[in-house]
Design a protein around this motif. Structure first.
Motif, short mmCIF file in Angstrom:
data_model
loop_
_atom_site.label_atom_id
_atom_site.label_comp_id
_atom_site.label_asym_id
_atom_site.label_seq_id
_atom_site.Cartn_x
_atom_site.Cartn_y
_atom_site.Cartn_z
N GLU A 54 14.19 5.48 26.38
CA GLU A 54 13.25 4.50 25.83
C GLU A 54 11.85 4.59 26.43
O GLU A 54 10.94 3.88 25.98
N ASP A 55 11.65 5.46 27.41
CA ASP A 55 10.34 5.59 28.06
C ASP A 55 9.91 7.06 28.00
O ASP A 55 9.95 7.77 29.00
N HIS A 56 9.49 7.50 26.82
CA HIS A 56 9.12 8.90 26.67
C HIS A 56 7.78 9.23 27.32
O HIS A 56 7.43 10.41 27.48
N ALA A 57 7.02 8.19 27.71
CA ALA A 57 5.76 8.45 28.41
C ALA A 57 6.03 8.92 29.84
O ALA A 57 5.37 9.83 30.35
N THR A 58 7.01 8.31 30.49
CA THR A 58 7.35 8.67 31.87
C THR A 58 8.30 9.86 31.91
O THR A 58 8.22 10.69 32.83
N PHE A 59 9.17 9.95 30.92
CA PHE A 59 10.19 10.99 30.89
C PHE A 59 9.98 11.87 29.66
O PHE A 59 10.45 11.56 28.57
N SER A 60 9.24 12.94 29.85
CA SER A 60 8.81 13.79 28.73
C SER A 60 9.94 14.67 28.22
O SER A 60 10.77 15.17 28.98
N ASN A 61 9.92 14.88 26.91
CA ASN A 61 10.88 15.79 26.28
C ASN A 61 10.38 17.24 26.30
O ASN A 61 11.11 18.14 25.92
N ALA A 62 9.16 17.45 26.74
CA ALA A 62 8.58 18.80 26.77
C ALA A 62 9.11 19.57 27.97
O ALA A 62 8.39 19.87 28.92
N LEU A 67 8.24 27.27 22.53
CA LEU A 67 8.03 26.34 21.43
C LEU A 67 9.37 25.87 20.89
O LEU A 67 10.24 26.69 20.56
N SER A 68 9.55 24.57 20.81
CA SER A 68 10.79 24.00 20.31
C SER A 68 10.44 22.79 19.46
O SER A 68 10.11 21.72 19.98
N VAL A 69 10.49 22.98 18.13
CA VAL A 69 10.06 21.97 17.17
C VAL A 69 11.25 21.23 16.59
O VAL A 69 12.16 21.87 16.03
N PRO A 70 11.28 19.88 16.70
CA PRO A 70 10.41 19.02 17.50
C PRO A 70 11.07 18.63 18.82
O PRO A 70 10.62 17.72 19.48
N MET A 73 9.03 18.16 22.14
CA MET A 73 7.71 17.59 21.90
C MET A 73 7.74 16.09 22.18
O MET A 73 8.78 15.44 22.05
N ASP A 74 6.59 15.55 22.53
CA ASP A 74 6.43 14.11 22.74
C ASP A 74 5.48 13.56 21.68
O ASP A 74 4.68 14.31 21.11
N PRO A 75 5.54 12.24 21.42
CA PRO A 75 4.53 11.64 20.55
C PRO A 75 3.14 11.83 21.17
O PRO A 75 3.02 11.84 22.40
N PRO A 76 2.09 12.01 20.38
CA PRO A 76 2.07 11.93 18.90
C PRO A 76 2.44 13.24 18.20
O PRO A 76 2.66 13.23 16.99
N GLU A 77 2.47 14.38 18.92
CA GLU A 77 2.81 15.65 18.29
C GLU A 77 4.18 15.58 17.63
O GLU A 77 4.38 16.02 16.50
N PHE A 81 6.02 15.94 13.16
CA PHE A 81 7.13 16.80 12.76
C PHE A 81 8.36 15.96 12.36
O PHE A 81 9.09 16.34 11.44
N ARG A 82 8.58 14.86 13.04
CA ARG A 82 9.71 13.99 12.65
C ARG A 82 9.49 13.43 11.25
O ARG A 82 10.43 13.28 10.47
N ARG A 83 8.24 13.15 10.91
CA ARG A 83 7.93 12.63 9.58
C ARG A 83 8.30 13.65 8.50
O ARG A 83 8.73 13.30 7.40
N ILE A 84 8.15 14.94 8.82
CA ILE A 84 8.54 15.99 7.90
C ILE A 84 10.06 16.07 7.77
O ILE A 84 10.63 16.19 6.69
N ILE A 85 10.73 16.00 8.92
CA ILE A 85 12.17 16.28 9.00
C ILE A 85 13.04 15.19 8.38
O ILE A 85 14.02 15.48 7.69
N GLU A 86 12.70 13.94 8.62
CA GLU A 86 13.62 12.85 8.30
C GLU A 86 14.04 12.77 6.83
O GLU A 86 15.20 12.47 6.54
N PRO A 87 13.15 13.07 5.87
CA PRO A 87 13.61 13.02 4.47
C PRO A 87 14.72 14.01 4.14
O PRO A 87 15.48 13.77 3.19
#
Length: 384
Positions: A54-62, A67-70, A73-77, A81-87
């Motif tokens: 729940e705290d992606h600012a302190t605990f980065s997914n990068a 390169l690993s999409v997504p 990646m952390d927000p906002p990047e 990509f999530r907006r593309i994927i979810e549909p």
């Protein structure tokens, strides 16, 4: 790293790898935030895992060097990509894929012997994962066996810790995807499938690069091939070992989705994910330095007795929102709806085609080794 660290445990030891789930249960009660040279900080408690998710600012997914999409990646990047994927995984997309998905599940189950033994991971799990993923992406069946061979070699290189081999295998898989892109670009009218649609997507008002497309499709495909096959092995072994649940599922087919999620809470098909601390932070009383890696152990957090009473038992009265089978937070698995549909159709087909599934007494299942979850081998007896 600013502070010298002493190992709290060795998660790569034979003792742990013989049964990861049991080892994590023991470690969670003794040292729930544990350091090792192999995994750095392992998080074994549900509460600590939720804090990180729940705290992606302190605990980065990068946390990847590539390169690993997504996924890395952390927000906002990450958000674009999530907006593309979810549909691709929404209700309408699942309804469109549903008939093909059910037909593949029934076709794989139809290959079971009428009365005899089967190795569930290779004969069922891998076949189903390969066929369903190629169908979803719009890839030809001619890729089934090359991908099966690739998965086998990739698993061997992972267990051996052979970085050179893993690098070559990654390039080989990227070549498979690039070939799919080239084939479509050479067509006057390419098929209207997931791969073609992804090729026409844009992010930040620009087309996706080939590197982004390859990374995205690699993550979808490799992740699917591993977790779906592991899930099939776990589910089939559980049902074979529990005649009571097997019979209840036959008598009450409506519980299938709920039961699948609970079995996979008990025995994780995906064992871990990584994060990186973006600043000094304290978790579970342990001081973590900026830049240190954290390993989320789903196979432990989902068995935390503080959240799941009688964690080693399958119960259908639990709060499904607390089950971390598909993660939580901004990085929750976008393909959860697809995975659930695939597994439901497979188990429905399995129950409809068989009268009995049981363990083979003199040939026990063999646990997978980290980073894989579930089993390497699941020998079963089947009667149709």
């Amino acid at each position: 790293m600013n502070t010298p660290r002493q190992n709290d445990w060795d998660p790569h030891s034979d003792a742990v790898q013989a049964d990861q789930i049991q080892a994590y249960d023991e470690m969670r009660s003794r040292c729930p935030v544990a350091f090792s040279d192999y995994l750095q900080w392992s998080l074994l408690r549900h509460a600590d895992v939720m804090r990180v998710l729940e705290d992606h600012a302190t605990f980065s997914n990068a946390a990847s060097r590539h390169l690993s999409v997504p996924n890395a990646m952390d927000p906002p990047e990450h958000t674009g990509f999530r907006r593309i994927i979810e549909p691709y995984f929404n209700k309408a997309a699942m309804e469109e894929f549903s008939p093909r998905c059910r037909a593949i599940a029934e076709g794989v189950v139809d290959r079971l012997p009428a009365d005899g033994e089967v190795e569930a991971m290779s004969a069922m799990g891998q076949d189903f994962a390969l066929e369903i993923q190629c169908a979803f992406m719009g890839w030809p069946s001619s890729l089934h066996e090359p991908l099966r061979d690739w998965v086998k070699r990739q698993q061997a290189a992972t267990l051996a810790g052979d970085r050179d081999a893993l690098g070559k295998l990654a390039l080989e898989f990227d070549g498979v995807i690039r070939e799919r892109l080239e084939v479509r670009r050479a067509m006057d009218t390419p098929p209207d499938d997931v791969t073609t649609r992804l090729m026409n997507e844009t992010v930040d008002d620009r087309p996706l690069t080939d590197e982004e497309l390859v990374s995205l499709m690699r993550n979808w495909t490799v992740g699917e091939l591993g977790t779906i096959s592991a899930s099939i092995g776990i589910l089939m072994r559980f049902l074979a070992a529990s005649q009571d649940w097997q019979q209840r599922l036959r008598d009450e087919p409506a519980i299938v989705s709920e039961l699948i999620d609970e079995i996979l809470r008990l025995d994780a098909p995906l064992m871990s994910n990584r994060r990186v601390a973006t600043c000094p932070v304290e978790v579970g009383g342990r001081k973590i330095d900026q830049g240190e890696r954290l390993t989320i152990l789903w196979g432990s957090a989902n068995r935390d007795a503080d959240v799941f009473p009688e964690p080693g038992q399958v119960r259908l009265d639990r709060d499904p929102k607390r089950n971390l089978l598909y993660g939580a937070g901004v990085h929750v698995c976008p393909g959860a709806r697809l995975a659930r549909m695939e597994l439901v159709y497979f188990i429905q087909a399995l129950m409809g085609a068989t009268r009995e599934i049981r363990l083979v007494d003199d040939d026990p299942a063999v646990r997978a080794r980290y980073p894989a979850g579930g089993y390497d081998r699941v020998p079963l007896y089947v009667r149709r």
